[in-house]
Structures are given as C-alpha cells and as structure tokens.
Scaffold this active site. Structure first.
Site, PDB file in Angstrom:
ATOM      1  N   HIS A  26       0.860  -1.296   0.091  1.00  0.00           N
ATOM      2  CA  HIS A  26       0.193  -0.024   0.041  1.00  0.00           C
ATOM      3  C   HIS A  26       0.960   1.214   0.000  1.00  0.00           C
ATOM      4  CE1 HIS A  26      -4.176   1.795   1.066  1.00  0.00           C
ATOM      5  NE2 HIS A  26      -3.263   2.776   0.971  1.00  0.00           N
ATOM      6  N   HIS A  28       1.014   4.866  -2.771  1.00  0.00           N
ATOM      7  CA  HIS A  28       0.651   5.730  -3.553  1.00  0.00           C
ATOM      8  C   HIS A  28       1.782   6.284  -4.210  1.00  0.00           C
ATOM      9  CE1 HIS A  28      -3.759   5.486  -2.323  1.00  0.00           C
ATOM     10  NE2 HIS A  28      -3.294   5.291  -1.189  1.00  0.00           N
ATOM     11  N   ASP A  30       1.467   9.158  -6.136  1.00  0.00           N
ATOM     12  CA  ASP A  30       1.405  10.378  -6.034  1.00  0.00           C
ATOM     13  C   ASP A  30       1.831  11.088  -4.516  1.00  0.00           C
ATOM     14  OD1 ASP A  30      -0.700   9.172  -5.493  1.00  0.00           O
ATOM     15  OD2 ASP A  30      -2.270  10.847  -6.209  1.00  0.00           O
ATOM     16  N   GLY A 187      -9.813   7.607  -2.063  1.00  0.00           N
ATOM     17  CA  GLY A 187     -10.437   8.875  -2.015  1.00  0.00           C
ATOM     18  C   GLY A 187     -11.276   9.000  -0.991  1.00  0.00           C
ATOM     19  N   HIS A 214      -9.762   0.618  -0.365  1.00  0.00           N
ATOM     20  CA  HIS A 214      -9.807   1.365   0.823  1.00  0.00           C
ATOM     21  C   HIS A 214     -11.166   1.318   1.627  1.00  0.00           C
ATOM     22  CE1 HIS A 214      -6.331   3.160  -1.430  1.00  0.00           C
ATOM     23  NE2 HIS A 214      -5.796   4.040  -0.240  1.00  0.00           N
ATOM     24  N   GLU A 217     -10.579   3.354   7.101  1.00  0.00           N
ATOM     25  CA  GLU A 217      -9.604   4.229   7.524  1.00  0.00           C
ATOM     26  C   GLU A 217     -10.641   5.643   7.664  1.00  0.00           C
ATOM     27  OE1 GLU A 217      -6.160   6.778   5.028  1.00  0.00           O
ATOM     28  OE2 GLU A 217      -7.627   5.946   4.010  1.00  0.00           O
ATOM     29  N   ASP A 314       1.763   4.081   2.970  1.00  0.00           N
ATOM     30  CA  ASP A 314       0.578   4.867   2.326  1.00  0.00           C
ATOM     31  C   ASP A 314       1.254   5.930   1.564  1.00  0.00           C
ATOM     32  OD1 ASP A 314      -1.909   5.502   1.671  1.00  0.00           O
ATOM     33  OD2 ASP A 314      -2.377   6.506   3.745  1.00  0.00           O
TER      34      ASP A 314
END
Length: 378
Positions: A26, A28, A30, A187, A214, A217, A314
């Site tokens: 996990h 990302h 970006d 998102g 996701h 969270e 993350d």
C-alpha cells in the site's frame, strides 16, 4: 540520484531494517515523490509551491498531512498530482519510485495510483498507464544494474467520488499483460460506499481480476462490509477500523480477553489482509478512537489475535517515512523481534496479486534473506 535512505537498526543487533527483504502493498505513486523532484517539475510549469527548498517543502507536506482528517490529508495531493500531467514527468516519477523502494530494501511492491487524475496534459488513460509502466521498467533496470533486484506491479485506482470506476476497471483489465496486477478504489471514504461502484466490481469479478479497496480508514465497519461484499476485496486498504468490531470483555494480571464481532471474525477467519499504515493512520485520525500515539494503534491487538497484518507507508512523502522507519517505530512501540518482522513480510508476500508460484518464490526469498542476515550478525 536518490537521497540515501536513513538507516534504522534492529534493537540489540547490527542488522538494519533497511537491509531486510520487504514487500510493499500500500504505497501511492503520487504520495511518494521526492521533494527535490517536485521543486524542479513545478518550476517548469510555473506552479507556485509553499517552499522551493526541498527540505522545507518536505516538512510542509508532513505538517499539512498531520491533520487528523482524511479529506485534509488528501488535499496535499493537489501539488503532487499537478506535476504529474505529462508523459515525461510520469516516467520520471515512476522511475524514481522504483529506485527509492529498492534503496529501502523492498524486493516486491505494488504501486497504486489513479490514472483519471493525470489527464489535464492531454494524455489518454491508456497513455498514462503506459508512461508509468515505462518508468517502472526503467527503474527496475536501474536497480538491476546496481546488482539488486525488484519487481513492481501497478494497482490501477478509481476515485470513489467520480463516476468513472467502470471505465477505470476496464482500463485495468486491458493492461493486465502490461504491468497492471490489480484494481483499487480510493479517495474520501465516508459517503462514497463501494456499492456505488457495483458495475465496476461486477466487471472485475467476471474477468477474474483482483481488487483491494480502501476501507476502514475514513469510515467504519459499514465501509469494510461494503468493500468485502460489494467490492469483493481480497485485501482491505488500511482496514484498521475493523478493531471497532472487537470488544474487551475482561482483563486480569496476565491477559486481556476480547470477543470478535461477526465481521471481525470473518476478516480473521478468511485471512483477509489488512494493509495497515501506522504513521498515516495517526495523521488521518483513523485510530483516534484508541489514542493519538503509535502505542495506541490497534496494530498489535490485531496481530496478537491472528489477523493478517502487513506494514505499509501509504504515502512516504506525506508521512516522511519508509517501510524501514515504520518497522522501527512499531518495534519501539511494541517490542517486536526479528521473527515478528518476518511474519509481517511473509503475510505481505502471501497477499500480493502475483500468481501463486511467484508468491511462493517471494516468500522463499524473504525467509532466505532473513536467515542470511541473522547468520551474518551472529
């Protein structure tokens, strides 16, 4: 060139967490840019930054993300996504992503990112996936040239608040022979349940394409239920709030006795992997019900109860972290030993979206790596 990764030593030994063979589930794309790269790319497009000093900019990302709110945390991505709108920039960011993970001892990683957020420069969905794959392959060659090895698969991600999930699911399946190994949806979680994207999840299931969602969270147990039963998730992105379905019954001098609700029992019994990200979970307030320090994180509770926990970053930029740092922080909080860390990595290897034979080979590489490091430290 990448900045040398900060080294974290396993307490009481000469072994560094950085040298341990690791799996990243996990992380990302970006959320993992180098601050220096952001400064350079922003200058080319005339994007104003909070600071043009890489160190100060890195601090700004960490401070801004440490908000206690998932939506506020996500707002920091406006900058990183802005500099990832051209083929050249996507290739560069993906290439650096791979080498940075290798520098942290990662031997297999799955990078998640949302192609629909990278179209303002005129690229098509297919073109952005191809650009990221090109960067991954160049980065993999860079790592191989340095005498190491790494393998990276793409997790193509749809955004929960848009209506393009079926289109993105089709994109993911279309590129399953070009580096894409799975699908994700991300998102703002609350108010955007997996059930709103049933067409996409139906399509993925009919095409035997694995998903991680996701959930647990920014929202609680209902979101996890939706991820499992609407999204057919094989893994839970974070999933930390499954601990809300665990009740303390009593405690004595030797132990705490708990009971699991039906949902928690299902996740445990089915060995559905939790993609836990300790530092990020603190920043977004995902674990606020239990406290605001790492020792309050239910990671250890879930581990001791036999859940399939894994350790993830993350977003390395927003949390100013690496998997090695996360392992060191968890060790400080819960006194883990090397054997525990091997379990975390073997859990992650078993949960990858690789073919079973490749998962077995990855597990062997992890065990062999741990054994070799232990032998050299004796």
């Amino acid at each position: 060139m990448s900045t040398p990764a900060e080294e974290y030593l396993v307490p009481g030994s000469t072994i560094s967490f950085n040298s341990l063979p690791k799996v990243s589930l996990h992380d990302h794309l970006d959320g993992g840019l180098r601050p220096a790269t952001i400064v350079e790319l922003a200058k080319r497009i005339g994007l104003e930054l909070p600071s043009t000093d890489p160190l100060e900019l890195g601090d700004w990302f960490e401070d801004s993300a440490d908000s206690g709110s998932l939506p506020a945390y996500l707002a920091t991505f406006d900058i990183t996504i802005a500099v990832m709108q051209s083929r050249e920039n996507l290739v560069r960011v993906a290439r650096e992503y791979v080498t940075d993970l290798a520098d942290d001892g990662v031997i297999y990683g799955e990078v998640r990112w949302a192609p629909e957020q990278h179209l303002t420069g005129g690229l098509s969905l297919d073109e952005v996936v191809e650009a990221v794959q090109e960067g991954i392959e160049i980065g993999t060659d860079d790592v191989r040239a340095s005498g190491r090895s790494i393998r990276i698969g793409q997790l193509v991600t749809a955004m929960r608040h848009t209506d393009r999930s079926l289109e993105i699911a089709e994109l993911a399946v279309r590129h399953r022979e070009n580096g894409v190994v799975g699908f994700d949806i991300a998102g703002a979680e609350a108010g955007y349940p997996a059930s709103k994207h049933l067409a996409a999840f139906d399509y993925l299931a009919k095409n035997y394409f694995p998903t991680t969602v996701h959930a647990g969270e920014g929202d609680g147990l209902e979101s996890i239920r939706g991820a499992l039963f609407d999204g057919r998730a094989l893994r839970l992105g974070h999933g930390v709030r499954i601990a809300e379905d665990i009740e303390n019954e009593r405690q004595d001098d030797e132990a705490t006795y708990v009971s699991l609700g039906l949902l928690a029992q299902w996740v445990k019994d089915r060995e559905i992997t939790l993609e836990l990200s300790p530092s990020s979970n603190l920043q977004t307030g995902a674990v606020a019900a239990w406290g605001d320090e790492l020792v309050d994180h239910p990671f250890d509770l879930l581990y001791q109860l036999g859940f399939q926990v894994t350790v993830n970053t993350d977003n390395r930029l927003m949390s100013n972290t690496s998997i090695s740092r996360e392992l060191a922080l968890l060790t400080d909080a819960f006194d883990y030993e090397l054997a525990d860390h091997e379990v975390f990595q073997l859990n992650a290897a078993a949960a990858t979206f690789l073919p079973v034979e490749d998962r077995e080979d990855l597990a062997d590489a992890i065990s062999d790596g741990f054994e070799a490091l232990q032998a050299r430290s004796r």
